[in-house]
Design an enzyme around this catalytic site. Structure first.
Site, PDB file in Angstrom:
ATOM      1  N   ALA A   1       4.687   4.257   5.799  1.00  0.00           N
ATOM      2  CA  ALA A   1       5.421   4.979   4.621  1.00  0.00           C
ATOM      3  C   ALA A   1       5.029   4.754   3.190  1.00  0.00           C
ATOM      4  CB  ALA A   1       7.056   4.494   4.699  1.00  0.00           C
TER       5      ALA A   1
ATOM      6  N   SER B   1       3.295  -2.576   2.941  1.00  0.00           N
ATOM      7  CA  SER B   1       3.237  -3.288   3.802  1.00  0.00           C
ATOM      8  C   SER B   1       2.236  -4.378   3.835  1.00  0.00           C
ATOM      9  CB  SER B   1       3.666  -2.850   5.264  1.00  0.00           C
ATOM     10  OG  SER B   1       2.560  -1.905   5.591  1.00  0.00           O
TER      11      SER B   1
ATOM     12  N   ASP C   1       0.181  -2.755  -6.188  1.00  0.00           N
ATOM     13  CA  ASP C   1       0.871  -3.198  -4.937  1.00  0.00           C
ATOM     14  C   ASP C   1       1.065  -4.908  -4.976  1.00  0.00           C
ATOM     15  OD1 ASP C   1       0.860  -0.657  -4.570  1.00  0.00           O
ATOM     16  OD2 ASP C   1      -0.296  -0.602  -2.732  1.00  0.00           O
TER      17      ASP C   1
END
EC number: 2.7.1.6
Length: 393
Positions: A130, A134, A179
């Site tokens: 998505a 992760s 990230d």
């Protein structure tokens, strides 16, 4: 922290190693509120960590061995030595998680850290595929586990850098630092304004009653790799045309004043980056002041710029943004988030509008495949660190 997730990782550890861990750490996923494709142009981004996490339960071993089990993959076990070359596992899609772990451990060792062996169990609830990072959450959680187990002299920024190295050099994905840095360094209740050149960060408070809504379009992100590389080359070409190290060093006046013979498409790519950098700085100020109307206008302008100048949105994403903007009005905003060509939309909105947003999306949106969108209601989470186990006894 999500109790079922903690219960699951503790159960995996106990089943696999017949013991209780000495420590459990977490690292969150993230969503970028504004600042798209600015990271590799040495610019600014404004992500926040979300309350979806990867947990690692751990205990030290007296031999130079790492044993790790993945709760999310039926307690699959990987085992490798840290006194021998650490190499990737290839040819098994269901083993992809292993290389994030191995790569992170290798990056720690290559950085000069003396690691002891460990037994680890991993579990996560960051939605995969998505665009909510992760993989970065896994890398940061593994590094955090070794830091906590051994009390390593390792800053959270260095954890992020080593996690990025693992993804770039071991896994083979040429991602930026955003990230990993937001996962390692975020503050609860805050977004993080990141300067991607200096790695300086500033916490930006989110208003108390505001939720972060993430809507997965169910449009599989296509063209991302090839188009990402093309956009990056176009940005570099524009920077060279203007004689600056990166587009971050250019403002809108300079962009227009020295436009010259620049190719029209390359100019529009550069205009997105230059204006997006300014929008990101303005958004940090708007959020800090609790000005959701201004924040919403900046998010809307960001989406238009991604659609028209950078050309990375797709019609279903544009439709989702329109649905959300109608529901939210002037009390927040919505935009595409991530690399583009599918993926997710992010919205900032009052808690009181969540039900209406869910209803509108359910009634008015279907992906080209016929699937309904997936909706995640999030709040800005703290960055990676240990969990106090006694609090969950």
């Amino acid at each position: 922290m999500t109790s079922p997730l903690l219960t699951r990782v503790l159960a995996s550890f106990a089943d696999s190693f017949d013991a209780a861990p000495t420590t459990v750490v977490h690292a969150p996923g993230r969503v970028n509120l504004i600042g798209e494709h600015t990271d590799y142009n040495d610019g600014f981004v404004l992500p926040c960590a979300i309350d979806y996490h990867t947990l690692v339960a751990a205990q030290p071993l007296d031999e130079p061995l790492v044993r790790v089990v993945a709760s999310d993959y039926g307690d699959q076990l990987d085992e490798f030595r840290i006194d021998a070359p650490i190499v990737p596992v290839t040819g098994r899609a269901d083993h992809a998680w292993i290389n994030y772990v191995r790569g992170t451990v290798k990056a720690l060792i290559d950085d000069g850290l003396v690691l002891r062996g460990a037994e680890l169990a991993v579990a996560g609830n960051v939605p995969q595929g998505a665009g909510l990072s992760s993989s970065a959450a896994l890398e940061v959680a593994i590094a955090q586990a070794f830091k906590t187990l051994q009390d390593l002299d390792l800053t959270q920024t260095r954890i992020a850098q080593l996690a990025q190295i693992a993804e770039n050099r071991f896994v083979g994905c040429n991602c930026g630092i955003m990230d990993q840095l937001i996962s390692a360094r975020s503050t609860a209740g805050h977004a993080l304004l990141i300067d991607c050149r200096s790695l300086d960060v500033s916490a930006v408070h989110l208003p108390e009653d505001v939720a972060v809504l993430i809507v997965h379009s169910r449009v599989k992100r296509g063209l991302v790799d090839s188009e990402y590389n093309t956009r990056r080359q176009q940005c570099e070409a524009a920077a060279a045309h203007y004689g600056v190290p990166a587009l971050r060093d250019l403002d809108e006046a300079g962009l227009l004043a020295r436009r010259g013979t620049l190719d029209e498409v390359v100019f529009r790519r550069a205009r997105h980056i230059v204006t997006e950098n300014q929008r990101t700085l303005d958004a940090a100020q708007a959020l800090a002041a609790g000005d959701l109307k201004r924040m919403g206008a900046l998010m809307a302008a960001s989406h238009v710029s991604m659609r028209d100048d950078f050309e990375i949105t797709v019609p279903p994403i544009d439709h989702l943004v329109e649905i959300l903007q109608r529901v939210i009005g002037e009390d927040g905003g919505a935009r595409m988030t991530g690399g583009g060509f599918g993926g997710c939309v992010v919205a900032l909105l009052p808690e009181s509008r969540i039900a209406a947003a869910r209803e509108a999306i359910a009634a008015q949106y279907r992906a080209p495949s016929g699937e309904a969108a997936a909706v995640y209601v999030c709040h800005a989470s703290a960055g990676a660190g240990p969990i106090a186990l006694h609090a969950h006894a």
